[in-house]
Design a protein around this motif. Structure first.
Motif, short mmCIF file in Angstrom:
data_model
loop_
_atom_site.label_atom_id
_atom_site.label_comp_id
_atom_site.label_asym_id
_atom_site.label_seq_id
_atom_site.Cartn_x
_atom_site.Cartn_y
_atom_site.Cartn_z
N SER A 131 -1.15 -7.98 1.91
CA SER A 131 -0.28 -6.91 1.41
C SER A 131 0.48 -7.34 0.15
O SER A 131 0.97 -6.49 -0.59
N ARG A 132 0.57 -8.64 -0.12
CA ARG A 132 1.25 -9.11 -1.34
C ARG A 132 0.46 -8.74 -2.59
O ARG A 132 1.01 -8.73 -3.69
N PHE A 173 -3.57 -0.20 5.01
CA PHE A 173 -3.05 -1.43 5.60
C PHE A 173 -1.90 -1.14 6.57
O PHE A 173 -1.76 -1.80 7.61
N GLY A 174 -1.07 -0.14 6.23
CA GLY A 174 0.00 0.23 7.14
C GLY A 174 -0.53 0.78 8.46
O GLY A 174 -0.04 0.43 9.54
N LEU A 175 -1.55 1.63 8.38
CA LEU A 175 -2.18 2.17 9.60
C LEU A 175 -2.80 1.05 10.43
O LEU A 175 -2.65 1.01 11.66
N LEU A 176 -3.50 0.14 9.76
CA LEU A 176 -4.15 -0.95 10.46
C LEU A 176 -3.13 -1.88 11.12
O LEU A 176 -3.30 -2.30 12.28
N ILE A 221 6.61 -1.55 0.27
CA ILE A 221 7.47 -0.69 1.07
C ILE A 221 6.67 0.41 1.75
O ILE A 221 6.88 0.73 2.93
N VAL A 222 5.70 1.00 1.02
CA VAL A 222 4.82 2.02 1.62
C VAL A 222 4.08 1.44 2.81
O VAL A 222 4.00 2.05 3.89
N PHE A 223 3.53 0.25 2.61
CA PHE A 223 2.81 -0.43 3.70
C PHE A 223 3.70 -0.65 4.90
O PHE A 223 3.34 -0.37 6.05
#
Length: 252
Positions: free
Chosen positions: A169-170, A181-184, A95-97
């Motif tokens: 992300s899993r 990973f979210g930023l990328l 969820i954060v990602f």
């Protein structure tokens, strides 16, 4: 003539003269026979206190052995617990990602829309003196406007990066990796959206850039997110934190 009457001697007195040094003396009872003064008696009769001490030591050894085994088992359990650190629940990090990625994507597209609406190419606007300017351009290539003739290739690479981030992300077990990973993901998808949907054609679209600083190429929010992700990934790697949240101690 007067006869002298003789008293007959007893059998013991006649066979063993009185005062003989070799006359054996029988003990009065069994306790006298086993007295400590006799060396043979000491050898024949074991000391009760010694046997009791040996038995006590043996019992103590039997008692300590299970205790030591229990302590060793508890120690192994503690070591095993420390060697396998607890990992956060993966769905929370997912969820954060996702939240970070969607926020970056939304912010990137919103600022590009505002730049296209309020800025004119070739007419920079000073925001913080010479430190920051709004200067609208359309970039057909990658960073620093490089690779302008390979826009489809760049688009394919960015799509592959976005799909790879989703797949990995899993396995997220670290908040730092989730944010990176979210930023990328948000940055990559933000620029992919420009290349697919903007002019002049799909997969040949030009990326909207509008942020300018001294001695640096003009960039956008997506570029900032990708750069921040790279820095955060390097920090996580230097700290020895892996993707699944475990810590690499091999170098220590």
């Amino acid at each position: 003539m007067q006869r002298t009457r003789r008293t007959p001697l007893s059998q013991d007195q006649s066979s063993h003269p009185s005062g003989d040094a070799n006359d054996p003396t029988e003990p009065a009872d069994a306790s006298s026979a086993g007295s400590p003064s006799s060396p043979d008696a000491e050898a024949a009769q074991p000391a009760p206190e010694t046997d009791q001490a040996v038995a006590t030591a043996a019992d103590a050894g039997e008692t300590d052995q299970p205790q030591l085994a229990t302590d060793a088992g508890e120690t192994d359990q503690v070591v095993a617990t420390e060697a396998t650190p607890a990992k956060p629940r993966s769905w929370r990090l997912t969820i954060v990602f996702a939240v970070v990625g969607l926020l970056i994507l939304g912010l990137d597209q919103l600022t590009k829309m505002l730049a296209l609406h309020h800025l004119t190419p070739g007419e920079p606007v000073n925001v913080i003196g010479e430190l920051l300017k709004f200067n609208l351009i359309r970039n057909p290539g990658a960073a620093f406007s490089l690779g302008s003739d390979f826009t489809p290739v760049i688009s394919t690479i960015q799509i592959a990066v976005a799909l790879g981030v989703i797949y990995l992300s899993r396995r997220l077990g670290s908040a730092g990796w989730a944010v990176a990973f979210g930023l990328l993901f948000g940055g990559a998808v933000g620029n992919i959206t420009d290349r697919i949907f903007r002019e002049p054609s799909p997969f040949h679209g030009h990326v909207v850039d509008f942020l300018q600083t001294p001695h640096w190429a003009i960039f956008n929010v997506a570029d900032m997110a990708v750069t921040s992700a790279a820095i955060l990934l390097v920090i996580q790697t230097l700290r020895g934190i892996k993707l699944d949240g475990t810590k690499d101690v091999s170098g220590k």
